[in-house]
Design a protein around this motif. Structure first.
Motif, PDB file in Angstrom:
ATOM      1  N   ILE A 360       0.842  -1.205   0.000  1.00  0.00           N
ATOM      2  CA  ILE A 360       0.000   0.000   0.000  1.00  0.00           C
ATOM      3  C   ILE A 360       0.873   1.249   0.000  1.00  0.00           C
ATOM      4  O   ILE A 360       0.623   2.208  -0.745  1.00  0.00           O
ATOM      5  CB  ILE A 360      -0.937   0.009   1.221  1.00  0.00           C
ATOM      6  N   GLN A 361       1.902   1.253   0.808  1.00  0.00           N
ATOM      7  CA  GLN A 361       2.771   2.428   0.898  1.00  0.00           C
ATOM      8  C   GLN A 361       3.499   2.689  -0.423  1.00  0.00           C
ATOM      9  O   GLN A 361       3.697   3.848  -0.814  1.00  0.00           O
ATOM     10  CB  GLN A 361       3.773   2.242   2.035  1.00  0.00           C
ATOM     11  N   SER A 362       3.864   1.639  -1.115  1.00  0.00           N
ATOM     12  CA  SER A 362       4.546   1.827  -2.402  1.00  0.00           C
ATOM     13  C   SER A 362       3.612   2.454  -3.432  1.00  0.00           C
ATOM     14  O   SER A 362       4.051   3.287  -4.240  1.00  0.00           O
ATOM     15  CB  SER A 362       5.081   0.491  -2.920  1.00  0.00           C
ATOM     16  N   VAL A 363       2.325   2.101  -3.397  1.00  0.00           N
ATOM     17  CA  VAL A 363       1.357   2.709  -4.307  1.00  0.00           C
ATOM     18  C   VAL A 363       1.091   4.152  -3.899  1.00  0.00           C
ATOM     19  O   VAL A 363       0.976   5.038  -4.753  1.00  0.00           O
ATOM     20  CB  VAL A 363       0.045   1.887  -4.343  1.00  0.00           C
ATOM     21  N   ARG A 364       1.018   4.407  -2.592  1.00  0.00           N
ATOM     22  CA  ARG A 364       0.792   5.780  -2.123  1.00  0.00           C
ATOM     23  C   ARG A 364       1.874   6.733  -2.626  1.00  0.00           C
ATOM     24  O   ARG A 364       1.601   7.900  -2.913  1.00  0.00           O
ATOM     25  CB  ARG A 364       0.734   5.827  -0.592  1.00  0.00           C
ATOM     26  N   ARG A 365       3.090   6.243  -2.738  1.00  0.00           N
ATOM     27  CA  ARG A 365       4.185   7.099  -3.196  1.00  0.00           C
ATOM     28  C   ARG A 365       4.022   7.506  -4.659  1.00  0.00           C
ATOM     29  O   ARG A 365       4.665   8.463  -5.120  1.00  0.00           O
ATOM     30  CB  ARG A 365       5.524   6.395  -2.971  1.00  0.00           C
ATOM     31  N   LEU A 366       3.165   6.826  -5.376  1.00  0.00           N
ATOM     32  CA  LEU A 366       2.918   7.155  -6.779  1.00  0.00           C
ATOM     33  C   LEU A 366       1.841   8.226  -6.945  1.00  0.00           C
ATOM     34  O   LEU A 366       1.651   8.744  -8.051  1.00  0.00           O
ATOM     35  CB  LEU A 366       2.469   5.904  -7.553  1.00  0.00           C
ATOM     36  N   ILE A 367       1.157   8.572  -5.845  1.00  0.00           N
ATOM     37  CA  ILE A 367      -0.031   9.420  -5.932  1.00  0.00           C
ATOM     38  C   ILE A 367       0.331  10.895  -5.786  1.00  0.00           C
ATOM     39  O   ILE A 367       1.046  11.297  -4.867  1.00  0.00           O
ATOM     40  CB  ILE A 367      -1.055   9.020  -4.851  1.00  0.00           C
ATOM     41  N   GLU A 368      -0.224  11.679  -6.688  1.00  0.00           N
ATOM     42  CA  GLU A 368      -0.141  13.137  -6.621  1.00  0.00           C
ATOM     43  C   GLU A 368      -1.554  13.680  -6.476  1.00  0.00           C
ATOM     44  O   GLU A 368      -2.428  13.361  -7.275  1.00  0.00           O
ATOM     45  CB  GLU A 368       0.501  13.700  -7.889  1.00  0.00           C
ATOM     46  N   LEU A 369      -1.773  14.503  -5.453  1.00  0.00           N
ATOM     47  CA  LEU A 369      -3.092  15.079  -5.192  1.00  0.00           C
ATOM     48  C   LEU A 369      -3.119  16.503  -5.727  1.00  0.00           C
ATOM     49  O   LEU A 369      -2.264  17.313  -5.391  1.00  0.00           O
ATOM     50  CB  LEU A 369      -3.358  15.064  -3.679  1.00  0.00           C
ATOM     51  N   VAL A 370      -4.142  16.796  -6.548  1.00  0.00           N
ATOM     52  CA  VAL A 370      -4.218  18.094  -7.219  1.00  0.00           C
ATOM     53  C   VAL A 370      -5.525  18.796  -6.848  1.00  0.00           C
ATOM     54  O   VAL A 370      -6.606  18.270  -7.123  1.00  0.00           O
ATOM     55  CB  VAL A 370      -4.137  17.936  -8.748  1.00  0.00           C
ATOM     56  N   PRO A 371      -5.457  19.985  -6.232  1.00  0.00           N
ATOM     57  CA  PRO A 371      -6.687  20.742  -5.928  1.00  0.00           C
ATOM     58  C   PRO A 371      -7.204  21.450  -7.177  1.00  0.00           C
ATOM     59  O   PRO A 371      -6.420  21.945  -7.990  1.00  0.00           O
ATOM     60  CB  PRO A 371      -6.226  21.738  -4.865  1.00  0.00           C
ATOM     61  N   SER A 372      -8.527  21.512  -7.300  1.00  0.00           N
ATOM     62  CA  SER A 372      -9.122  22.113  -8.488  1.00  0.00           C
ATOM     63  C   SER A 372     -10.251  23.054  -8.114  1.00  0.00           C
ATOM     64  O   SER A 372     -11.256  22.623  -7.531  1.00  0.00           O
ATOM     65  CB  SER A 372      -9.654  21.022  -9.420  1.00  0.00           C
ATOM     66  N   ALA A 373     -10.096  24.325  -8.464  1.00  0.00           N
ATOM     67  CA  ALA A 373     -11.188  25.288  -8.274  1.00  0.00           C
ATOM     68  C   ALA A 373     -12.341  24.977  -9.214  1.00  0.00           C
ATOM     69  O   ALA A 373     -13.507  25.203  -8.877  1.00  0.00           O
ATOM     70  CB  ALA A 373     -10.666  26.702  -8.523  1.00  0.00           C
ATOM     71  N   GLU A 374     -12.042  24.445 -10.389  1.00  0.00           N
ATOM     72  CA  GLU A 374     -13.089  24.104 -11.351  1.00  0.00           C
ATOM     73  C   GLU A 374     -14.001  23.004 -10.802  1.00  0.00           C
ATOM     74  O   GLU A 374     -15.224  23.071 -10.959  1.00  0.00           O
ATOM     75  CB  GLU A 374     -12.470  23.655 -12.674  1.00  0.00           C
ATOM     76  N   LEU A 375     -13.423  21.997 -10.154  1.00  0.00           N
ATOM     77  CA  LEU A 375     -14.251  20.930  -9.588  1.00  0.00           C
ATOM     78  C   LEU A 375     -15.047  21.436  -8.385  1.00  0.00           C
ATOM     79  O   LEU A 375     -16.132  20.925  -8.105  1.00  0.00           O
ATOM     80  CB  LEU A 375     -13.390  19.734  -9.192  1.00  0.00           C
ATOM     81  N   THR A 376     -14.519  22.413  -7.672  1.00  0.00           N
ATOM     82  CA  THR A 376     -15.278  22.998  -6.566  1.00  0.00           C
ATOM     83  C   THR A 376     -16.554  23.652  -7.083  1.00  0.00           C
ATOM     84  O   THR A 376     -17.616  23.567  -6.460  1.00  0.00           O
ATOM     85  CB  THR A 376     -14.428  24.030  -5.803  1.00  0.00           C
ATOM     86  N   ALA A 377     -16.460  24.308  -8.233  1.00  0.00           N
ATOM     87  CA  ALA A 377     -17.615  25.002  -8.811  1.00  0.00           C
ATOM     88  C   ALA A 377     -18.495  24.086  -9.643  1.00  0.00           C
ATOM     89  O   ALA A 377     -19.616  24.459 -10.006  1.00  0.00           O
ATOM     90  CB  ALA A 377     -17.128  26.163  -9.678  1.00  0.00           C
ATOM     91  N   ALA A 378     -18.035  22.877  -9.931  1.00  0.00           N
ATOM     92  CA  ALA A 378     -18.762  21.985 -10.833  1.00  0.00           C
ATOM     93  C   ALA A 378     -20.076  21.491 -10.217  1.00  0.00           C
ATOM     94  O   ALA A 378     -20.201  21.363  -8.997  1.00  0.00           O
ATOM     95  CB  ALA A 378     -17.887  20.790 -11.202  1.00  0.00           C
TER      96      ALA A 378
END
Length: 458
Positions: A360-378
């Motif tokens: 699980i930890q090895s997969v977590r290291r592959l993850i990038e979290l991206v905030p989106s103002a567009e999705l907030t307004a969607a």
């Protein structure tokens, strides 16, 4: 903000009190009654499963030794305690994790505060299943409208917590209706509710889901029941907490519109806008799991295929789930878990040891979290996009727009019942679990809520 006279009673609070007082004498539209049953069942399942989690165990252990009149059941135990304490314990069990329902527009979890309050009073007052349904529906209407009318700003900037305010007023309204208080008494209940109103959004820093269970469920249920029972016992109060120089809106409002508190009341039922979770995890993660499992199923994707994972989420609530210490509210952990296991279960999402799993930890290291103002307004809200770059050069993408379990993509009765049975069979056994589902499905035929005790105690 609209100005109210400094003395007397406003037309708005008069209408609201009359409406609450008349709840038990008003029939619900069939589709509203059916939806309320779904939320009652989902909340009872959350309470029963939560009774075995840390917050639920602590709450039961706290109220048991206090003693007092055996008025209402502490669900998942053999305890019967005063209604205020039952509401507290069952409210905390209802939000002992992230299993319970939510209301996006009101930004709160209605079931974990409103259902325990209504159930405790209904048990004490020997009310019927129909009474309970009508009171719970009312609680959702009032709880959601209060937070909407206060005009609290984005979740990441608000000074007060909608997750605490909504359940408090919803629970108070449901309790007042079941106690058959008259309009003057209802106004006094609202006054005591306003005085007890609280909630600061530092619950996001809770590391064990114990204070959060109190903030979201137990506090509102307890305070709402206390307000109603104090007035029923003869306590007097201020006649209108919604008007005058100092009132609910001046104290808590950020961009308030008091007219929204009663807008379409009796025509628009807020329970129809509430969501039941498919996944027993934090609400902002629902779309992520919808997207990740869709990619797994569509492309037969596995953890061994991934080179990079990009998760794009609304920027106003990403902080709630970013690298949290609790497995059921950590988006990186749950996304990795879904890719490794192919799905996420109640058991796996609550397994703290899996957070230390090297795979699980090895997969977590592959993850990038991206905030989106567009999705907030969607619209619809709470969308998410998951993209997986594979080792063989593919770029796979799924945009989850209408989250399963929301009004835009509702779960059907079979799914809701299956979720409930999965949660409660380990607690009360298969036969009683099926009997409980059947009883809630036909709640209008239950003459005495007290008859449900044998299905809810252990």
């Amino acid at each position: 903000m609209k100005e109210y006279p400094s003395s007397g009673v406003s037309q708005q609070v008069s209408f609201l009190a009359e409406y609450i007082a008349g709840t038990l004498d008003r029939e619900l539209p069939p589709e509203v009654a059916a939806e309320t049953k779904h939320h009652v069942l989902d909340t009872l399942a959350a309470i029963l499963s939560g009774s075995r989690l840390r917050a639920g165990r602590l709450a039961a252990a706290y109220v048991g030794p206090i003693g007092g009149a055996p008025e209402a059941t502490v669900i998942g135990t053999s305890l019967a305690v005063p209604v205020v304490n039952a509401a507290l314990a069952n409210g905390m069990a209802g939000h002992a994790d992230e299993t319970d329902d939510s209301h996006l527009a009101g930004r709160f979890h209605p079931g974990c505060g409103i259902v325990p309050a209504a159930l405790a009073i209904a048990e004490r007052q020997d009310c019927s299943g129909t009474d309970l349904l009508r009171a719970v529906t009312l609680g959702y209407d009032i709880g959601a409208r209060v937070t909407i009318a206060l005009g609290l700003r984005k979740p990441d900037t608000s000074r007060h917590s909608t997750h605490s305010l909504g359940p408090a007023f919803g629970a108070a309204a449901a309790a007042a209706a079941l106690l058959r208080l008259d309009p003057t008494q209802v106004r006094h209940v609202l006054s005591y509710s306003a005085q007890q109103a609280s909630g600061i959004p530092f619950w996001q820093r809770d590391r064990e889901h114990v204070e959060k269970a109190f903030d979201f469920g137990g506090m509102g249920a307890r305070n709402g029941v206390a307000a109603a029972t104090m007035v029923a016992a003869g306590f007097s109060a201020v006649d209108d907490p919604l008007s005058g120089k100092h009132n609910l809106f001046t104290a808590f409002g950020e961009d308030p519109d008091p007219s929204l508190l009663t807008a379409d009341l009796g025509a628009r039922f807020e329970i129809m806008r509430a969501s039941i979770k498919k996944w027993c995890v934090g609400s902002p993660i629902q779309a992520v799991l919808d997207a990740m499992t869709a990619l797994v199923e569509t492309y037969r994707l596995s953890a061994q295929d991934a080179r990079r994972i990009i998760i794009t989420m609304p920027d106003d609530r990403i902080h709630i789930v970013d690298n949290r210490t609790m497995p059921d509210v950590c988006v990186q952990h749950l996304a990795a878990l879904a890719l490794v296991d192919g799905t996420v279960t109640f058991e796996s999402s609550h397994d703290h040891e899996r957070m230390n799993d090297p795979v699980i930890q090895s997969v977590r290291r592959l993850i990038e979290l991206v905030p989106s103002a567009e999705l907030t307004a969607a619209v619809p809200a709470r969308q998410a996009i998951v993209e997986v770059e594979t080792l063989d050069g593919r770029r796979l993408r799924h945009h989850a727009q209408a989250v399963r379990g929301t009004p835009e993509n509702p779960m059907d009765r079979g799914e809701i019942e299956a979720k409930a049975l999965d949660l409660i069979i380990p607690i009360i056994g298969s036969d009683r679990a099926k009997a409980m589902v059947e009883a809630v499905t036909h709640l209008e035929d239950v003459q005495r809520i007290r008859n449900l005790r044998e299905l809810l105690t252990v």
